[in-house]
Design an enzyme around this catalytic site. Structure first.
Site, PDB file in Angstrom:
ATOM      1  N   SER A   1      21.071  39.301  30.504  1.00  0.00           N
ATOM      2  CA  SER A   1      21.914  38.325  29.810  1.00  0.00           C
ATOM      3  C   SER A   1      23.293  38.901  29.490  1.00  0.00           C
ATOM      4  O   SER A   1      23.518  40.110  29.586  1.00  0.00           O
ATOM      5  CB  SER A   1      21.248  37.907  28.503  1.00  0.00           C
ATOM      6  OG  SER A   1      21.274  39.007  27.611  1.00  0.00           O
ATOM      7  N   ARG A   2      24.187  38.009  29.070  1.00  0.00           N
ATOM      8  CA  ARG A   2      25.546  38.419  28.709  1.00  0.00           C
ATOM      9  C   ARG A   2      25.523  39.454  27.579  1.00  0.00           C
ATOM     10  O   ARG A   2      26.195  40.487  27.660  1.00  0.00           O
ATOM     11  CB  ARG A   2      26.336  37.180  28.273  1.00  0.00           C
ATOM     12  CG  ARG A   2      27.834  37.365  28.309  1.00  0.00           C
ATOM     13  CD  ARG A   2      28.525  36.080  27.908  1.00  0.00           C
ATOM     14  NE  ARG A   2      28.152  34.950  28.758  1.00  0.00           N
ATOM     15  CZ  ARG A   2      28.386  33.663  28.466  1.00  0.00           C
ATOM     16  NH1 ARG A   2      29.026  33.357  27.355  1.00  0.00           N
ATOM     17  NH2 ARG A   2      27.998  32.701  29.288  1.00  0.00           N
TER      18      ARG A   2
ATOM     19  N   ASP B   1      18.256  39.983  43.806  1.00  0.00           N
ATOM     20  CA  ASP B   1      19.110  41.138  44.118  1.00  0.00           C
ATOM     21  C   ASP B   1      19.128  42.142  42.963  1.00  0.00           C
ATOM     22  O   ASP B   1      19.844  43.132  43.029  1.00  0.00           O
ATOM     23  CB  ASP B   1      20.547  40.698  44.429  1.00  0.00           C
ATOM     24  CG  ASP B   1      21.279  40.238  43.182  1.00  0.00           C
ATOM     25  OD1 ASP B   1      20.658  39.513  42.370  1.00  0.00           O
ATOM     26  OD2 ASP B   1      22.449  40.613  43.001  1.00  0.00           O
TER      27      ASP B   1
ATOM     28  N   ASP C   1      17.025  33.724  42.603  1.00  0.00           N
ATOM     29  CA  ASP C   1      18.054  34.130  41.650  1.00  0.00           C
ATOM     30  C   ASP C   1      19.362  33.509  42.144  1.00  0.00           C
ATOM     31  O   ASP C   1      19.453  33.082  43.306  1.00  0.00           O
ATOM     32  CB  ASP C   1      18.134  35.661  41.639  1.00  0.00           C
ATOM     33  CG  ASP C   1      19.308  36.159  40.840  1.00  0.00           C
ATOM     34  OD1 ASP C   1      19.473  35.717  39.688  1.00  0.00           O
ATOM     35  OD2 ASP C   1      20.087  36.986  41.377  1.00  0.00           O
TER      36      ASP C   1
ATOM     37  N   SER D   1      17.780  31.873  36.956  1.00  0.00           N
ATOM     38  CA  SER D   1      18.928  32.751  36.687  1.00  0.00           C
ATOM     39  C   SER D   1      19.129  32.973  35.196  1.00  0.00           C
ATOM     40  O   SER D   1      18.973  32.048  34.404  1.00  0.00           O
ATOM     41  CB  SER D   1      20.207  32.124  37.256  1.00  0.00           C
ATOM     42  OG  SER D   1      21.350  32.806  36.792  1.00  0.00           O
ATOM     43  N   SER D   2      19.524  34.189  34.818  1.00  0.00           N
ATOM     44  CA  SER D   2      19.829  34.494  33.418  1.00  0.00           C
ATOM     45  C   SER D   2      21.180  33.948  32.995  1.00  0.00           C
ATOM     46  O   SER D   2      21.527  33.983  31.817  1.00  0.00           O
ATOM     47  CB  SER D   2      19.853  36.011  33.194  1.00  0.00           C
ATOM     48  OG  SER D   2      18.615  36.574  33.512  1.00  0.00           O
TER      49      SER D   2
ATOM     50  N   LYS E   1      35.299  38.296  28.238  1.00  0.00           N
ATOM     51  CA  LYS E   1      34.749  38.389  29.595  1.00  0.00           C
ATOM     52  C   LYS E   1      34.441  37.011  30.159  1.00  0.00           C
ATOM     53  O   LYS E   1      34.775  36.703  31.304  1.00  0.00           O
ATOM     54  CB  LYS E   1      33.486  39.263  29.585  1.00  0.00           C
ATOM     55  CG  LYS E   1      32.836  39.441  30.959  1.00  0.00           C
ATOM     56  CD  LYS E   1      31.735  38.436  31.244  1.00  0.00           C
ATOM     57  CE  LYS E   1      31.153  38.590  32.636  1.00  0.00           C
ATOM     58  NZ  LYS E   1      30.041  37.692  32.887  1.00  0.00           N
TER      59      LYS E   1
ATOM     60  N   ASP F   1      23.202  34.566  41.066  1.00  0.00           N
ATOM     61  CA  ASP F   1      24.310  35.509  41.277  1.00  0.00           C
ATOM     62  C   ASP F   1      23.888  36.638  42.219  1.00  0.00           C
ATOM     63  O   ASP F   1      22.986  37.409  41.895  1.00  0.00           O
ATOM     64  CB  ASP F   1      24.751  36.140  39.938  1.00  0.00           C
ATOM     65  CG  ASP F   1      25.230  35.107  38.922  1.00  0.00           C
ATOM     66  OD1 ASP F   1      25.972  34.197  39.306  1.00  0.00           O
ATOM     67  OD2 ASP F   1      24.857  35.230  37.736  1.00  0.00           O
TER      68      ASP F   1
HETATM   69  C1  G1P Z   1      25.024  36.755  32.610  1.00  0.00           C
HETATM   70  C2  G1P Z   1      25.756  38.091  32.378  1.00  0.00           C
HETATM   71  C3  G1P Z   1      26.008  38.889  33.644  1.00  0.00           C
HETATM   72  C4  G1P Z   1      24.739  38.951  34.481  1.00  0.00           C
HETATM   73  C5  G1P Z   1      24.272  37.533  34.779  1.00  0.00           C
HETATM   74  C6  G1P Z   1      23.017  37.531  35.641  1.00  0.00           C
HETATM   75  O1  G1P Z   1      25.866  35.737  33.073  1.00  0.00           O
HETATM   76  O2  G1P Z   1      27.007  37.895  31.739  1.00  0.00           O
HETATM   77  O3  G1P Z   1      26.453  40.196  33.328  1.00  0.00           O
HETATM   78  O4  G1P Z   1      24.987  39.644  35.685  1.00  0.00           O
HETATM   79  O5  G1P Z   1      23.990  36.879  33.563  1.00  0.00           O
HETATM   80  O6  G1P Z   1      22.868  36.346  36.345  1.00  0.00           O
HETATM   81  P1  G1P Z   1      26.594  34.616  32.157  1.00  0.00           P
HETATM   82  O7  G1P Z   1      25.573  33.926  31.301  1.00  0.00           O
HETATM   83  O8  G1P Z   1      27.600  35.338  31.344  1.00  0.00           O
HETATM   84  O9  G1P Z   1      27.183  33.707  33.195  1.00  0.00           O
HETATM   85 MG    MG Z   2      21.443  38.383  40.776  1.00  0.00          MG
END
Ligand code: G1P
Ligand code: MG
Length: 212
Positions: A46-47, A168, A7, A112-113, A74, A9
Site C-alpha cells: 500500500s501507499r 510482478d 495484479d 491490486s493494492s 507523491k 501495476d
Molecule cells: C500503491 C503504492 C505503490 C505500490 C502500489 C501497488 O499505489 O503507492 O507504491 O507500488 O500501491 O499497486 P496507490 O494506491 O498509491 O496508487
Molecule cells: Mg504490481
C-alpha cells in the site's frame, strides 16, 4: 474451470515505472536515498507501507501529519503522470491474453493494492473488461496479505483454490500462496521461491492454462 486474477501495476500496465518516478521525486526532495532496488520492495504494498519502506533510509523521523503530506505529494505527482496514460501503455500480450481467456470462458479479475486502480483502468480503456475488480480502496491489509485476492475470488464467486494469480511483486506471490491460489510470477516476482510458475511473456500463461 480456473479463474485468473491479475495484479495491475507492472502486469497489465507500465504504471510501476510511474510509481517509481513519483516516489523518486518525493525522496529526492527530502534527501532520502531511493533507487530501483528499493522501488522493487514497494511492488504490491500500500501507499502507507511503501512510504514506511522508503523512510527506512532516512535519518529523520516524521510525524503522522508529515507522512500524510509526503504521501499526498507523491500521489499528486503520480496522478498527474497518469494523465498521459493511454491504451498503448498496456503491456505487451495483455490484450491478446485477455481475449483468449474470455473466448475460453475463463473469468478474469484485477487484484491490486492501488487506490488508483479504477482511474487507471478507465485511462487504458479496460474498465469494463474484467468480471471483478478488487483494489486498495476495499481492503484493510495489502499484499503479502491475501485479502485483495480473496475479495476478488469472492466477487468472482469462485473458490481461492480455483484462482490463478499473475504478479510482478514478490509480496503478491506471497499473498497468492497465503490465499491458497496458484501463483504465476512475471518480472521482478520471478525471484520469489514461492512462485508455482515463472513466465517472461503473457502467452506463456495461455500455455500454462492449456487454453485452446
Ligand atoms: C500503491 C503504492 C505503490 C505500490 C502500489 C501497488 O499505489 O503507492 O507504491 O507500488 O500501491 O499497486 P496507490 O494506491 O498509491 O496508487
Ligand atoms: Mg504490481
Amino acid at each position: 474451470m480456473k479463474s485468473v486474477i491479475f495484479d495491475l501495476d507492472g502486469v497489465i500496465v507500465s504504471t510501476d515505472d510511474l510509481h517509481f518516478q513519483a516516489w523518486k521525486s518525493m525522496a529526492d526532495r527530502n534527501g532520502i536515498p531511493f533507487d530501483r532496488q528499493i522501488n522493487n520492495l514497494l511492488r504490491g504494498v500500500s501507499r502507507a507501507e511503501s512510504l514506511e519502506i522508503i523512510l527506512r533510509k532516512s535519518e529523520k523521523s516524521y510525524s503522522e501529519q508529515q507522512k500524510q503530506e509526503l504521501m499526498q505529494y507523491k500521489n499528486d505527482i503520480y496522478v498527474k503522470l497518469l494523465d498521459n496514460l493511454k491504451h498503448s501503455d498496456i503491456l505487451p500480450g495483455v490484450v491478446e491474453l485477455i481475449n483468449r481467456l474470455k473466448k475460453a470462458g475463463v473469468k478474469i479479475a484485477i487484484g491490486s493494492s492501488s487506490k488508483n486502480t479504477r482511474k487507471i483502468l478507465q485511462k487504458i480503456g479496460l474498465e469494463t473488461v474484467f468480471d471483478a475488480i478488487a483494489d486498495g480502496t476495499e481492503i484493510q491489509h495489502s499484499k503479502p496479505d491475501p485479502e485483495v485476492f480473496l475479495v476478488a475470488a469472492r466477487k468472482l464467486e469462485t473458490k481461492p483454490e480455483n484462482c490463478v494469480v499473475v504478479e510482478d511483486a514478490v509480496a503478491g506471490i506471497e499473498a497468492a500462496k497465503a490465499g491458497n491460489m496458484t501463483a504465476i510470477a512475471i518480472g521482478d516476482a520471478a525471484s520469489s521461491s514461492l512462485a508455482d510458475y515463472r513466465v517472461n511473456t503473457m502467452m506463456q500463461i495461455a500455455e500454462i492454462l492449456n487454453l485452446e
